[in-house]
Design an enzyme around this catalytic site. Sequence first.
Site, mmCIF file in Angstrom:
data_model
loop_
_atom_site.group_PDB
_atom_site.id
_atom_site.type_symbol
_atom_site.label_atom_id
_atom_site.label_comp_id
_atom_site.label_asym_id
_atom_site.label_seq_id
_atom_site.Cartn_x
_atom_site.Cartn_y
_atom_site.Cartn_z
ATOM 1 N N SER A 138 23.902 -10.042 -25.492
ATOM 2 C CA SER A 138 22.546 -9.614 -25.134
ATOM 3 C C SER A 138 21.993 -8.694 -26.201
ATOM 4 O O SER A 138 22.753 -7.975 -26.875
ATOM 5 C CB SER A 138 22.551 -8.882 -23.784
ATOM 6 O OG SER A 138 21.274 -8.324 -23.498
ATOM 7 N N TYR A 151 25.127 -1.503 -18.990
ATOM 8 C CA TYR A 151 25.078 -2.933 -19.289
ATOM 9 C C TYR A 151 25.104 -3.141 -20.801
ATOM 10 O O TYR A 151 25.834 -3.988 -21.326
ATOM 11 C CB TYR A 151 23.820 -3.544 -18.677
ATOM 12 C CG TYR A 151 23.645 -5.018 -18.955
ATOM 13 C CD1 TYR A 151 24.364 -5.972 -18.230
ATOM 14 C CD2 TYR A 151 22.754 -5.467 -19.922
ATOM 15 C CE1 TYR A 151 24.204 -7.324 -18.477
ATOM 16 C CE2 TYR A 151 22.590 -6.813 -20.177
ATOM 17 C CZ TYR A 151 23.315 -7.744 -19.444
ATOM 18 O OH TYR A 151 23.147 -9.090 -19.707
#
Length: 245
Positions: A138, A151
Amino acid sequence: MKVAFLGATKGMGRALARSLAERGDSLCLLGRHLDDVERSAADLRARGAGGPVACVHCDLEQPESFGPAIASATKALGGLDAVVVTAGIFATQDELEADPALAERLLRVNFSNTVLFCEAAKKALLEAGGGTLCVFSSVAGERGRKPVILYGAAKAGLSQYLEGLDHKHRADGLRVVTVKPGFVKTSMTAGLEPPPFAGEPDEVADRVLSAIDRGAPVVYAPAPWRLVMAVIRALPRAVMRRVDF
């Protein structure tokens, strides 16, 4: 190609699996809930999958399932050319700070367990003489940012690991493709305000499929996120403390 695919039941993974199947690749879908996996396989067959579609149980929360799942996928496909990993979990920073158990689960699944799965996949591909390992990380891992501290930390670690694999094993025939999606409109991001350059799963699938075929080590999707993240990486720390993205 003969592809073992972990995470083909939702969002970007589903879109990429459809693209692979529609062009004739053989797929073995891996997942923790076989009912969901079978439904995804039936969807691919109904859309005219050019190759066979098999299903095998594999739970990203159970590392003991990784080796047997990849071995079963290899047997079902009659070989193995590529492994694709799009599975993972997401929660907001506020949710993770409020729930330490959820935070621990996210860090374990998105980093350590994904790395262990990739280690099993790497071993199988190298034993077969090489192949492609395509893993979704990501843009959240590009830099520490307030909304995605935990995250982003997991994805940063995953990206570092994948880069190391590429450095070590490219000469051995292992092509590692690290996918860094920006904001994509999926069930994972439902309820969040889409930023500029928010993408669609099919758009991401097209870019990733091209990167797999080229063996590109890193791909940003949608494309503008490469520039967006270059700007964010260049911002002084004093500026990052004041902004909320």
